[in-house]
Design a protein around this motif. Sequence first.
Motif: not given
Length: 267
Positions: A222-231
Amino acid sequence: MMRHSDLSSLIRLNIGGKKFCTTIDTLTCREPDSMLAAMFSGRHTVCQDAEKGYVFVDRDGKQFRHILNWLRDGVVPTLTDSDYSELIREAEYYQLLGLIEGINSILNKRKDDEDSCAELTRTDIIKCIQSERVRFRGIDLSGLDLSKLDLSFVDFSFACLKNVFFSRANLHCAKFRDVDAEGSIFHNATLRECEFTGANLRGALLAGANLQSANLQDACLIGCSFCGANLRSAHLQNADLTDANLEGANLEGANLKVKERKLPGFS
């Protein structure tokens, strides 16, 4: 709409109803890779109220004065922990990574000065990771600065990792099963093939992190930032992604089966 060539150096901003006056140099020089710098560098157009001359941004105006002061003089304000939490949220939105790191440095020093409840220090951690098999299962490491360390294959399962600073750390194949890592910073960390099953990562910053093939099943995101992350190829079955920011994240091959919830940005 107006373009950079039409702007004077003076900029009027309306942030959530609070009005500010500043300059293009202030908004672009200190954090050139931020969202604010992108908005006013001339690379993009911005929307301006034609009658009143203000650029409107729908964010917290109370905290924006601290952001402006940071951009002006590079000094992190002295605030309470709860106010810092709000300011980090705004700094994350504007992608002000220098301010985020500055706040976390102050919070970590504050915890050290107050004899924080962490059971180990950064020095203790460095000594431990020289061993072949490292386990911190169930240990309270809250508030520690573990940035840039090689913590690959370390077992943190069931540990308390609240507000731990893992920025740029190598955590390849580390285990975070059922950890409480609320508010932790994993900015640009290597988290390939990590185990986060059942972990609490509420409000964590994972911008730019490499989470390829990581297991995030049943995790609280909840509310995490994955901006530009490699998933890529990450496992996100039944993870709670409420209000998570996935802007620019690579989700190729990721398992996005989310039970009874709608993934932000996806239909």
